[in-house]
Write an enzyme that holds these catalytic residues in place. Structure first.
Site, PDB file in Angstrom:
ATOM      1  N   LEU A  19       0.814  -1.207   0.000  1.00 45.84           N
ATOM      2  CA  LEU A  19       0.000   0.000   0.000  1.00 45.84           C
ATOM      3  C   LEU A  19       0.851   1.262   0.000  1.00 45.84           C
ATOM      4  O   LEU A  19       0.554   2.221  -0.713  1.00 45.84           O
ATOM      5  CB  LEU A  19      -0.924   0.004   1.228  1.00 45.84           C
ATOM      6  N   ASP A  38      11.019   3.620   4.406  1.00 43.83           N
ATOM      7  CA  ASP A  38      10.849   2.183   4.585  1.00 43.83           C
ATOM      8  C   ASP A  38      12.102   1.603   5.221  1.00 43.83           C
ATOM      9  O   ASP A  38      13.230   1.920   4.817  1.00 43.83           O
ATOM     10  CB  ASP A  38      10.574   1.470   3.262  1.00 43.83           C
ATOM     11  N   ASP A  73      13.773   4.402  11.450  1.00 45.84           N
ATOM     12  CA  ASP A  73      12.679   3.754  12.159  1.00 45.84           C
ATOM     13  C   ASP A  73      11.747   4.827  12.712  1.00 45.84           C
ATOM     14  O   ASP A  73      12.080   5.538  13.668  1.00 45.84           O
ATOM     15  CB  ASP A  73      13.248   2.909  13.300  1.00 45.84           C
ATOM     16  N   ASN A 100       1.687   4.715   7.317  1.00 48.26           N
ATOM     17  CA  ASN A 100       1.299   3.427   6.732  1.00 48.26           C
ATOM     18  C   ASN A 100       2.142   2.254   7.231  1.00 48.26           C
ATOM     19  O   ASN A 100       1.734   1.111   7.092  1.00 48.26           O
ATOM     20  CB  ASN A 100       1.408   3.524   5.202  1.00 48.26           C
ATOM     21  N   TYR A 171      -2.770  -6.554  16.700  1.00 49.70           N
ATOM     22  CA  TYR A 171      -2.997  -5.685  15.543  1.00 49.70           C
ATOM     23  C   TYR A 171      -4.311  -4.917  15.677  1.00 49.70           C
ATOM     24  O   TYR A 171      -4.375  -3.705  15.427  1.00 49.70           O
ATOM     25  CB  TYR A 171      -3.004  -6.553  14.287  1.00 49.70           C
ATOM     26  N   LYS A 175      -4.696  -0.882  15.838  1.00 45.74           N
ATOM     27  CA  LYS A 175      -5.461  -0.149  14.840  1.00 45.74           C
ATOM     28  C   LYS A 175      -6.652   0.582  15.453  1.00 45.74           C
ATOM     29  O   LYS A 175      -7.035   1.660  14.978  1.00 45.74           O
ATOM     30  CB  LYS A 175      -5.922  -1.095  13.731  1.00 45.74           C
ATOM     31  N   THR A 205      -1.454  -7.342   0.089  1.00 37.56           N
ATOM     32  CA  THR A 205      -0.093  -6.964   0.462  1.00 37.56           C
ATOM     33  C   THR A 205       0.557  -8.183   1.100  1.00 37.56           C
ATOM     34  O   THR A 205      -0.087  -9.228   1.286  1.00 37.56           O
ATOM     35  CB  THR A 205      -0.083  -5.796   1.470  1.00 37.56           C
TER      36      THR A 205
END
Length: 304
Positions: A19, A38, A73, A100, A171, A175, A205
């Site tokens: 993404l 990244d 990071d 993201n 997770y 979120k 992904t």
């Protein structure tokens, strides 16, 4: 392309693959100059490789766009600070932050150890908070200096954080925290010209390859790849543009060709007896409230 983001500078975290890469390429295609962040870690957060960030930068430049890599990071104070500094040093401004970056370590709760909990919450929740905090400090300074920005933040939530997901307690909790952070940031930063929203995407992904294995095996009708991460990026680009000035504090689901405005927690049915409840009375009241309320949305992966 329309050049919707011409003149803007965008930062995208976790932009080496999936993404994030799709968002970075789409922003660049609309004229934004992009900082591609990244760490190049594996799908579970292990290892590291600067190659993915540099590859996306090279692709943007080859298409005539402007981009620079950042391989720090963002879940550390120094990494998040240097992310903002990279945008300012390279392009002289920062207009859009797309949070993201993330990875998964899925376990059922009874098998989920604290290291896997901490690692996932760290990258998804702290990895949203720290870049947002440093970007917001810059935008507040700009506003106080008489240069009010038209700044945008697009956070990455998930259906797991909205309704839960079996095997993803870490997770889903992270979120859900991203959604709460989005609402608070939208309320606090609006006075400085900052609009903050979140997307809850469903796309193919590395993180979702098992989840969407069946869908990915099906032929795309009419050539439309319903699970392509590029399907999510148009909304992210629009939310990251100056055109989205009237939109803040919202969460949008994005899957294939569908955009859904998620409506969050709000008061539902209520019972008030004007005094302290008895235990039995409280139970009776709850049964009545449940009988008049809409059923909750099913948890991903739960029993029907």
């Amino acid at each position: 392309m329309t050049g919707l983001c011409s003149g803007r500078v965008a930062v995208v975290t976790g932009a080496g693959r999936g993404l994030g890469r799709a968002h970075a390429l789409a922003l660049a295609a609309e004229g934004a100059r992009v900082v591609v962040n990244d760490l190049g870690v594996a799908a579970d957060g292990s290892g590291g490789d600067t190659g993915p960030a540099h590859a996306v930068v090279a692709r943007i430049r080859a298409a005539g766009g402007a981009a620079v890599p950042h391989t720090g990071d963002v879940a550390t104070t120094s990494g998040a600070a240097s992310l903002v500094e990279t945008a300012l040093d390279a392009f002289g401004r920062l207009d859009t932050l797309v949070n993201n970056a993330g990875f998964l370590r899925d376990r059922m709760l009874v098998n989920l150890d604290e290291n896997d909990w901490d690692a996932v919450v760290r990258v998804h929740l702290r990895g949203h908070f720290l870049p947002l905090r440093h970007a917001a400090a810059h935008w507040r300074s700009e506003a106080k200096a008489g240069r009010p920005p038209r700044a945008r933040v697009v956070n990455t939530g998930s259906g797991a954080g909205l309704v839960g997901s079996v095997g993803q307690g870490n997770y889903a909790a992270a979120k859900a925290g991203v959604v709460g952070l989005t609402l608070v940031a939208a309320a606090e930063l609006g006075r400085y010209g900052v609009r903050v929203n979140a997307v809850a995407p469903a796309a193919r992904t590395r993180m979702t390859e098992r989840t969407f294995a069946e869908a990915m095996a099906l032929p795309a009708p009419g050539g439309f790849d319903a699970m392509a991460p590029e399907n999510v990026s148009p909304l992210v680009v629009w939310l990251g543009s100056a055109d989205s000035d009237s939109v803040t504090g919202r969460v949008f689901g994005v899957e294939a060709g569908r955009i859904t405005l998620w409506e969050g927690w709000r008061p539902g049915p209520a019972a008030d007896n004007g005094d302290r409840w008895t235990v039995a009375g409280a139970g009776e009241a709850v049964r009545g409230l449940l009988g008049s309320a809409a059923p909750p949305w099913p948890v991903h992966g739960g029993a029907p």
